[in-house]
Design a protein around this motif. Sequence first.
Motif, mmCIF file in Angstrom:
data_model
loop_
_atom_site.group_PDB
_atom_site.id
_atom_site.type_symbol
_atom_site.label_atom_id
_atom_site.label_comp_id
_atom_site.label_asym_id
_atom_site.label_seq_id
_atom_site.Cartn_x
_atom_site.Cartn_y
_atom_site.Cartn_z
ATOM 1 N N PHE A 182 45.334 36.028 30.837
ATOM 2 C CA PHE A 182 45.957 36.760 31.937
ATOM 3 C C PHE A 182 45.129 36.784 33.225
ATOM 4 O O PHE A 182 45.667 36.577 34.311
ATOM 5 N N VAL A 183 43.846 37.043 33.128
ATOM 6 C CA VAL A 183 43.026 37.215 34.329
ATOM 7 C C VAL A 183 42.705 35.869 34.978
ATOM 8 O O VAL A 183 42.866 35.703 36.185
ATOM 9 N N THR A 184 42.264 34.917 34.174
ATOM 10 C CA THR A 184 41.849 33.624 34.726
ATOM 11 C C THR A 184 42.976 32.916 35.480
ATOM 12 O O THR A 184 42.763 32.478 36.610
ATOM 13 N N PRO A 185 44.191 32.799 34.904
ATOM 14 C CA PRO A 185 45.257 32.122 35.666
ATOM 15 C C PRO A 185 45.601 32.830 36.973
ATOM 16 O O PRO A 185 45.921 32.176 37.964
ATOM 17 N N ALA A 186 45.503 34.157 36.985
ATOM 18 C CA ALA A 186 45.820 34.891 38.205
ATOM 19 C C ALA A 186 44.721 34.751 39.254
ATOM 20 O O ALA A 186 45.009 34.621 40.443
ATOM 21 N N MET A 187 43.467 34.762 38.824
ATOM 22 C CA MET A 187 42.350 34.739 39.766
ATOM 23 C C MET A 187 42.000 33.347 40.279
ATOM 24 O O MET A 187 41.498 33.212 41.389
#
Length: 185
Positions: free
Chosen positions: A111-116
């Motif tokens: 979740f975090v990596t693809p968004a950031m």
Amino acid sequence: AWIKTSFIFATIAVILLLFCFFGTKERVDFRELEEKQAEKGNKKTNKQNFIVMLKNKYWALCLGLWGIMVLTSTANSTILGYYAKYILGDDLYVSQIYTAEQVAMILCILFVTPAMVKYTGKRNLVLYGMVLVIVAQLILLINPTNVTLVTILAVVKGFGYGPLWGLVFAMLADACEYGQWKFHV
């Protein structure tokens, strides 16, 4: 029990790898380029390709990063049992700490990596994650026998390792494409 668990994980991994392999479609067709190179006599030998690969500094950096990543993961997993038993006083803390770190890392990868990554880029996100891991390790020096602190910092480290585990192979693919562009391989 660990043999059965390993077998289950290996079976799941094989199924997912086959799904990835058969679900991937190469969008770039190199046949025409290879035919032109063969006509001109520019076809490179395996030895020449290997030398070109070694000249690709970004490939070497990504490969080194991956190697360090695997070594630290192995070292942390191996040392954790001894750390829990002799420093924290109970080897049952291994599952709590390891699960906290792995769940945080998986959530970060999903979740975090693809968004950031859209905002920071792959390299910068990996660097920020590694800084987070280093800070967590330094904070651990304050009180290395506090189980609650160790568990919380395991979660922080999991979020720090997430971008690296989630992006290292994409970065390796980018380095290979760079090598193809730079050295006309």
